[in-house]
Design a protein around this motif. Sequence first.
Motif, PDB file in Angstrom:
ATOM      1  N   GLY A  12       0.786  -1.229   0.000  1.00 48.24           N
ATOM      2  CA  GLY A  12       0.000   0.000   0.000  1.00 48.24           C
ATOM      3  C   GLY A  12       0.815   1.274   0.000  1.00 48.24           C
ATOM      4  N   SER A  13       2.100   1.201  -0.257  1.00 45.43           N
ATOM      5  CA  SER A  13       2.931   2.393  -0.288  1.00 45.43           C
ATOM      6  C   SER A  13       3.206   2.780  -1.739  1.00 45.43           C
ATOM      7  N   PRO A  14       2.557   3.842  -2.233  1.00 50.02           N
ATOM      8  CA  PRO A  14       2.843   4.266  -3.607  1.00 50.02           C
ATOM      9  C   PRO A  14       4.227   4.911  -3.697  1.00 50.02           C
ATOM     10  N   SER A  15       4.746   5.000  -4.899  1.00 49.97           N
ATOM     11  CA  SER A  15       6.021   5.681  -5.117  1.00 49.97           C
ATOM     12  C   SER A  15       5.778   7.188  -5.059  1.00 49.97           C
ATOM     13  N   LEU A  16       6.534   7.867  -4.198  1.00 52.24           N
ATOM     14  CA  LEU A  16       6.319   9.299  -3.973  1.00 52.24           C
ATOM     15  C   LEU A  16       7.639  10.052  -3.972  1.00 52.24           C
ATOM     16  N   TRP A  17       7.546  11.341  -4.291  1.00 57.09           N
ATOM     17  CA  TRP A  17       8.688  12.225  -4.086  1.00 57.09           C
ATOM     18  C   TRP A  17       8.573  12.793  -2.687  1.00 57.09           C
ATOM     19  N   ASN A  18       9.690  12.956  -2.025  1.00 53.78           N
ATOM     20  CA  ASN A  18       9.697  13.539  -0.686  1.00 53.78           C
ATOM     21  C   ASN A  18       9.203  14.977  -0.794  1.00 53.78           C
ATOM     22  N   PRO A  19       8.074  15.323  -0.137  1.00 50.18           N
ATOM     23  CA  PRO A  19       7.510  16.670  -0.273  1.00 50.18           C
ATOM     24  C   PRO A  19       8.433  17.772   0.255  1.00 50.18           C
ATOM     25  N   MET A  20       9.197  17.485   1.298  1.00 45.41           N
ATOM     26  CA  MET A  20      10.111  18.490   1.828  1.00 45.41           C
ATOM     27  C   MET A  20      11.266  18.721   0.859  1.00 45.41           C
ATOM     28  N   ALA A  22      11.085  18.305  -2.333  1.00 46.77           N
ATOM     29  CA  ALA A  22      10.501  19.053  -3.457  1.00 46.77           C
ATOM     30  C   ALA A  22      10.459  20.546  -3.134  1.00 46.77           C
ATOM     31  N   ALA A  23      10.117  20.870  -1.909  1.00 50.04           N
ATOM     32  CA  ALA A  23      10.083  22.282  -1.499  1.00 50.04           C
ATOM     33  C   ALA A  23      11.487  22.878  -1.509  1.00 50.04           C
ATOM     34  N   LEU A  24      12.456  22.130  -1.032  1.00 50.06           N
ATOM     35  CA  LEU A  24      13.833  22.638  -1.020  1.00 50.06           C
ATOM     36  C   LEU A  24      14.372  22.821  -2.438  1.00 50.06           C
ATOM     37  N   TRP A  25      14.073  21.882  -3.331  1.00 51.14           N
ATOM     38  CA  TRP A  25      14.484  22.047  -4.723  1.00 51.14           C
ATOM     39  C   TRP A  25      13.780  23.239  -5.361  1.00 51.14           C
ATOM     40  N   SER A  26      12.616  23.595  -4.840  1.00 54.31           N
ATOM     41  CA  SER A  26      11.866  24.735  -5.369  1.00 54.31           C
ATOM     42  C   SER A  26      12.575  26.063  -5.116  1.00 54.31           C
ATOM     43  N   ILE A  27      13.474  26.108  -4.156  1.00 53.83           N
ATOM     44  CA  ILE A  27      14.249  27.328  -3.926  1.00 53.83           C
ATOM     45  C   ILE A  27      15.096  27.605  -5.170  1.00 53.83           C
ATOM     46  N   LEU A  28      15.645  26.558  -5.769  1.00 59.28           N
ATOM     47  CA  LEU A  28      16.461  26.709  -6.973  1.00 59.28           C
ATOM     48  C   LEU A  28      15.594  26.721  -8.242  1.00 59.28           C
ATOM     49  N   LEU A  29      14.573  25.879  -8.297  1.00 60.76           N
ATOM     50  CA  LEU A  29      13.824  25.658  -9.538  1.00 60.76           C
ATOM     51  C   LEU A  29      12.441  26.304  -9.571  1.00 60.76           C
ATOM     52  N   TYR A  97       4.823  26.721   0.298  1.00 59.58           N
ATOM     53  CA  TYR A  97       4.905  25.434   0.992  1.00 59.58           C
ATOM     54  C   TYR A  97       3.890  25.347   2.133  1.00 59.58           C
ATOM     55  N   TYR A  98       3.785  26.400   2.910  1.00 60.99           N
ATOM     56  CA  TYR A  98       2.874  26.356   4.056  1.00 60.99           C
ATOM     57  C   TYR A  98       1.436  26.661   3.682  1.00 60.99           C
ATOM     58  N   LEU A  99       1.217  27.583   2.762  1.00 59.71           N
ATOM     59  CA  LEU A  99      -0.156  27.932   2.385  1.00 59.71           C
ATOM     60  C   LEU A  99      -0.805  26.876   1.501  1.00 59.71           C
ATOM     61  N   SER A 100      -0.007  26.217   0.673  1.00 63.38           N
ATOM     62  CA  SER A 100      -0.567  25.219  -0.243  1.00 63.38           C
ATOM     63  C   SER A 100      -0.813  23.879   0.437  1.00 63.38           C
ATOM     64  N   GLY A 102       1.772  21.910   1.476  1.00 64.47           N
ATOM     65  CA  GLY A 102       2.905  21.012   1.225  1.00 64.47           C
ATOM     66  C   GLY A 102       3.402  20.377   2.508  1.00 64.47           C
ATOM     67  N   HIS A 103       3.416  21.150   3.585  1.00 59.25           N
ATOM     68  CA  HIS A 103       3.862  20.599   4.870  1.00 59.25           C
ATOM     69  C   HIS A 103       2.864  19.561   5.384  1.00 59.25           C
ATOM     70  N   LYS A 104       1.578  19.741   5.043  1.00 58.69           N
ATOM     71  CA  LYS A 104       0.575  18.745   5.464  1.00 58.69           C
ATOM     72  C   LYS A 104       0.749  17.446   4.688  1.00 58.69           C
ATOM     73  N   GLN A 105       1.181  17.555   3.427  1.00 62.57           N
ATOM     74  CA  GLN A 105       1.449  16.343   2.658  1.00 62.57           C
ATOM     75  C   GLN A 105       2.583  15.572   3.307  1.00 62.57           C
ATOM     76  N   ARG A 106       3.615  16.280   3.717  1.00 61.78           N
ATOM     77  CA  ARG A 106       4.755  15.637   4.387  1.00 61.78           C
ATOM     78  C   ARG A 106       4.290  14.932   5.655  1.00 61.78           C
ATOM     79  N   GLU A 107       3.494  15.624   6.478  1.00 59.93           N
ATOM     80  CA  GLU A 107       2.990  15.028   7.724  1.00 59.93           C
ATOM     81  C   GLU A 107       2.105  13.823   7.432  1.00 59.93           C
ATOM     82  N   PHE A 108       1.266  13.922   6.393  1.00 60.74           N
ATOM     83  CA  PHE A 108       0.382  12.820   6.025  1.00 60.74           C
ATOM     84  C   PHE A 108       1.183  11.581   5.633  1.00 60.74           C
ATOM     85  N   ILE A 109       2.191  11.789   4.788  1.00 64.52           N
ATOM     86  CA  ILE A 109       3.008  10.658   4.322  1.00 64.52           C
ATOM     87  C   ILE A 109       3.740  10.009   5.486  1.00 64.52           C
ATOM     88  N   ILE A 110       4.299  10.818   6.363  1.00 61.00           N
ATOM     89  CA  ILE A 110       5.026  10.272   7.514  1.00 61.00           C
ATOM     90  C   ILE A 110       4.072   9.521   8.441  1.00 61.00           C
TER      91      ILE A 110
END
Length: 144
Positions: A12-20, A22-29, A97-100, A102-110
């Motif tokens: 039951g574990s889908p393949s996912l990108w780490n949301p945190m 992704a947010a850190l890479w967003s600083i550059l991209l 990250y916080y308004l969208s 993204g941090h809740k996705q991280r918490e959900f996955i964990i």
Amino acid sequence: MEKLTKVREAWGSPSLWNPMAAALWSILLSPIFGAVLHMKNWKALGYPEKERAACWWLIGNVALFVSVGLLGLLATEPLIPTASTRILPFSWVVGWYYLSGGHKQREFIISKYGSTYTRRSWFLPISLGLVVMIGLFWALSQWE
């Protein structure tokens, strides 16, 4: 590695990108990069309403990116960065990250999968993100 992926998906574990990450890479991209990955994560997790919300954040990020780019191109005087304008891109990423959620996705996955969920490869998204950003910077440098 492929057998491990199949076993985790069977559990039951889908393949996912780490949301945190992704947010850190967003600083550059740009937050556009992270919004796409968060949207794809919600799709993989089976939450179409959250995927749709992430899509709206993606559209908003694209609109903001285009607007800022057009303002820069249409400016009659060169835009000189100040201390306050240098912090704007970082603030944009943190706000997104916080308004969208993204941090809740991280918490959900964990909370649902812990740290043992199947991670997707970063090679393709980062490669594409770098190519797009380099292409944009090159195109803007050619503008007269």
